[in-house]
Enzyme design. Structure first.
Site, PDB file in Angstrom:
ATOM      1  N   GLY A  88     -24.989 -44.301   1.562  1.00  0.00           N
ATOM      2  CA  GLY A  88     -25.324 -42.868   1.543  1.00  0.00           C
ATOM      3  C   GLY A  88     -24.187 -42.039   0.994  1.00  0.00           C
ATOM      4  N   GLY A 117     -24.505 -38.343  -0.218  1.00  0.00           N
ATOM      5  CA  GLY A 117     -24.957 -37.321   0.721  1.00  0.00           C
ATOM      6  C   GLY A 117     -23.889 -36.285   1.017  1.00  0.00           C
ATOM      7  N   GLN A 118     -24.240 -35.347   1.889  1.00  0.00           N
ATOM      8  CA  GLN A 118     -23.338 -34.232   2.200  1.00  0.00           C
ATOM      9  C   GLN A 118     -22.016 -34.749   2.773  1.00  0.00           C
ATOM     10  OE1 GLN A 118     -24.241 -31.877   5.574  1.00  0.00           O
ATOM     11  NE2 GLN A 118     -23.519 -29.966   4.676  1.00  0.00           N
ATOM     12  N   LEU A 119     -22.113 -35.649   3.737  1.00  0.00           N
ATOM     13  CA  LEU A 119     -20.911 -36.226   4.346  1.00  0.00           C
ATOM     14  C   LEU A 119     -20.289 -37.287   3.429  1.00  0.00           C
ATOM     15  CD1 LEU A 119     -19.080 -36.539   6.885  1.00  0.00           C
ATOM     16  CD2 LEU A 119     -20.796 -38.127   7.783  1.00  0.00           C
ATOM     17  N   ASP A 137     -25.400 -45.858  -2.897  1.00  0.00           N
ATOM     18  CA  ASP A 137     -26.450 -44.894  -2.581  1.00  0.00           C
ATOM     19  C   ASP A 137     -27.720 -45.362  -3.269  1.00  0.00           C
ATOM     20  OD1 ASP A 137     -26.274 -41.740  -1.490  1.00  0.00           O
ATOM     21  OD2 ASP A 137     -28.011 -42.172  -2.739  1.00  0.00           O
ATOM     22  N   ILE A 138     -28.849 -44.861  -2.789  1.00  0.00           N
ATOM     23  CA  ILE A 138     -30.125 -45.224  -3.428  1.00  0.00           C
ATOM     24  C   ILE A 138     -30.263 -44.557  -4.802  1.00  0.00           C
ATOM     25  CG2 ILE A 138     -31.495 -43.393  -2.323  1.00  0.00           C
ATOM     26  CD1 ILE A 138     -33.706 -45.594  -1.966  1.00  0.00           C
ATOM     27  N   ASP A 183     -30.389 -49.757  -2.058  1.00  0.00           N
ATOM     28  CA  ASP A 183     -31.379 -49.252  -1.106  1.00  0.00           C
ATOM     29  C   ASP A 183     -31.138 -50.013   0.204  1.00  0.00           C
ATOM     30  OD1 ASP A 183     -33.543 -48.695   0.445  1.00  0.00           O
ATOM     31  OD2 ASP A 183     -35.056 -49.311  -1.021  1.00  0.00           O
ATOM     32  N   TYR A 195     -36.034 -38.511  13.821  1.00  0.00           N
ATOM     33  CA  TYR A 195     -34.604 -38.654  13.518  1.00  0.00           C
ATOM     34  C   TYR A 195     -33.809 -38.815  14.817  1.00  0.00           C
ATOM     35  CZ  TYR A 195     -29.949 -36.972  12.032  1.00  0.00           C
ATOM     36  OH  TYR A 195     -28.611 -36.819  11.802  1.00  0.00           O
ATOM     37  N   LYS A 216     -31.580 -41.947  16.190  1.00  0.00           N
ATOM     38  CA  LYS A 216     -30.154 -41.813  16.509  1.00  0.00           C
ATOM     39  C   LYS A 216     -29.892 -42.296  17.945  1.00  0.00           C
ATOM     40  CE  LYS A 216     -28.521 -40.569  12.607  1.00  0.00           C
ATOM     41  NZ  LYS A 216     -27.666 -41.498  11.878  1.00  0.00           N
TER      42      LYS A 216
HETATM   43  N1  SER Z   1     -27.639 -31.598  10.676  1.00  0.00           N
HETATM   44  C1  SER Z   1     -28.572 -32.539  11.205  1.00  0.00           C
HETATM   45  C2  SER Z   1     -29.962 -32.087  11.039  1.00  0.00           C
HETATM   46  O1  SER Z   1     -30.174 -30.886  11.038  1.00  0.00           O
HETATM   47  C3  SER Z   1     -28.293 -32.783  12.654  1.00  0.00           C
HETATM   48  O2  SER Z   1     -27.737 -34.018  12.793  1.00  0.00           O
HETATM   49  O3  SER Z   1     -30.840 -32.876  10.940  1.00  0.00           O
END
Ligand code: SER
Length: 317
Positions: A8, A11-13, A34-35, A50, A140, A144
């Protein structure tokens, strides 16, 4: 020498963590994956991967002799609701593949991000404790929470050194978030600069825990650098930095852009936000490995505006 795989990575992080890990360990020791292909050239090797393809993921780990994995690939809270079954498959199968790979190959440390989404309506909203009721409403959040249990299980049963943080909403001036409930806190800055007005998808008084990206990167690296015996929590650590509502954020932006206006049109994400904490008790992270954030709301806002103004003016010319 460590050989680090990041999933990933676009992504943002992932985008910012990849850069930090390249600086820390040397570009030759980092593999970003990343995909999708990255939008700009990375300093390190990139593999299109993937993570739902178990055999491909395992092959990369084995062939590249990976010793650490930062497994960031996941579908977030809002986007995850459009295909819950796929969210479960992607978020869970990739984690267990990596945990199992750690038993077979020479992986000595794994980082896996959890989230405030593990909490739900029955969780205390204020100063949410490390150990408390976790009854998430989103797919989600369910992945988690299940992932946290898997991480602790693999640590206790097999001694796998897997470490995790429950990130709040992350705010960055480099990469946009991808489908979360906290995304408004990034969009608002772009709109404030570009149009002077923002229509927020959460209502004015929705308090949520948030964090500026430099703090999130610092937390991740500090956690991974901490001596093994200091890591007392093997599910995932609460970490906090700032908590604010859309109205608070608008007021802070108005200090720099006085004509900025905000309107509110809550959508389905309001329900998700309402099920999450307002602020987090992160005393365990502070005690165990010295967690301390650097950015409060004022500092975060002025840094975001300064960096975005530069970025947006460069992108016009
Ligand atoms: N920033 C994330 C979300 O909004 C929370 O882990 O899904």
């Amino acid at each position: 020498m460590e050989k680090i795989l990041i999933t990933g990575a676009n992504g943002q992080l992932g985008t910012e963590l990849t850069i930090s890990l390249c600086k820390k360990y040397g570009v030759e020791n980092i593999i970003a994956s990343d995909i999708n292909l990255p939008k700009s050239t990375l300093p390190c090797q990139f593999i299109k991967l993937d993570v739902a393809q178990k055999a491909d993921l395992e092959r990369v780990i084995a062939n590249a002799q990976i010793t650490q994995v930062f497994h960031l690939a996941a579908l977030l809270s809002a986007k995850g609701e459009s295909d819950p079954q796929f969210t479960w498959d992607l978020n869970m199968s990739s984690l267990i593949t990596i945990l199992e790979a750690a038993r077979k190959y020479q992986i000595n440390k794994i980082f896996w991000p959890s989230s405030i989404a593990v909490f739900g309506r029955t969780t205390p909203k204020e100063n949410t404790p490390q150990h408390t009721v976790t009854e998430p409403d989103t797919m989600y959040g369910i992945t988690k929470l299940a992932g946290e249990r898997l991480c602790e299980y693999y640590f206790k049963k097999y001694g796998i050194d897997v470490r995790s943080l429950r990130y709040p909403g992350l705010i960055s001036n480099k990469t946009l978030p991808g489908g979360g409930t906290t995304d408004y806190a990034v969009d608002i800055f772009y709109q404030a600069i570009e149009t002077g007005t923002y229509n927020c998808f959460l209502n004015r008084e929705t308090f949520l825990p948030m964090m500026y990206m430099p703090d999130a990167i610092k937390a991740t690296i500090d956690l991974m650098d901490a001596p093994k015996e200091n890591i007392k929590i093997r599910s995932s650590y609460n970490i906090g930095a700032v908590s604010f509502s859309p109205e608070d954020l608008a007021k802070v932006i108005q200090k720099s852009i006085p004509d900025f206006t905000i309107t509110y049109s809550p959508d389905f994400r309001q329900q998700i936000a309402d099920s999450w904490p307002s602020n987090i008790d992160d005393s365990a992270a502070k005690k165990d490995w010295g967690w301390q954030p650097n950015f409060d709301l004022d500092k975060l806002s002025s840094d975001m505006l300064k960096n975005l103004k530069e970025k947006l003016s460069n992108s016009i010319f």
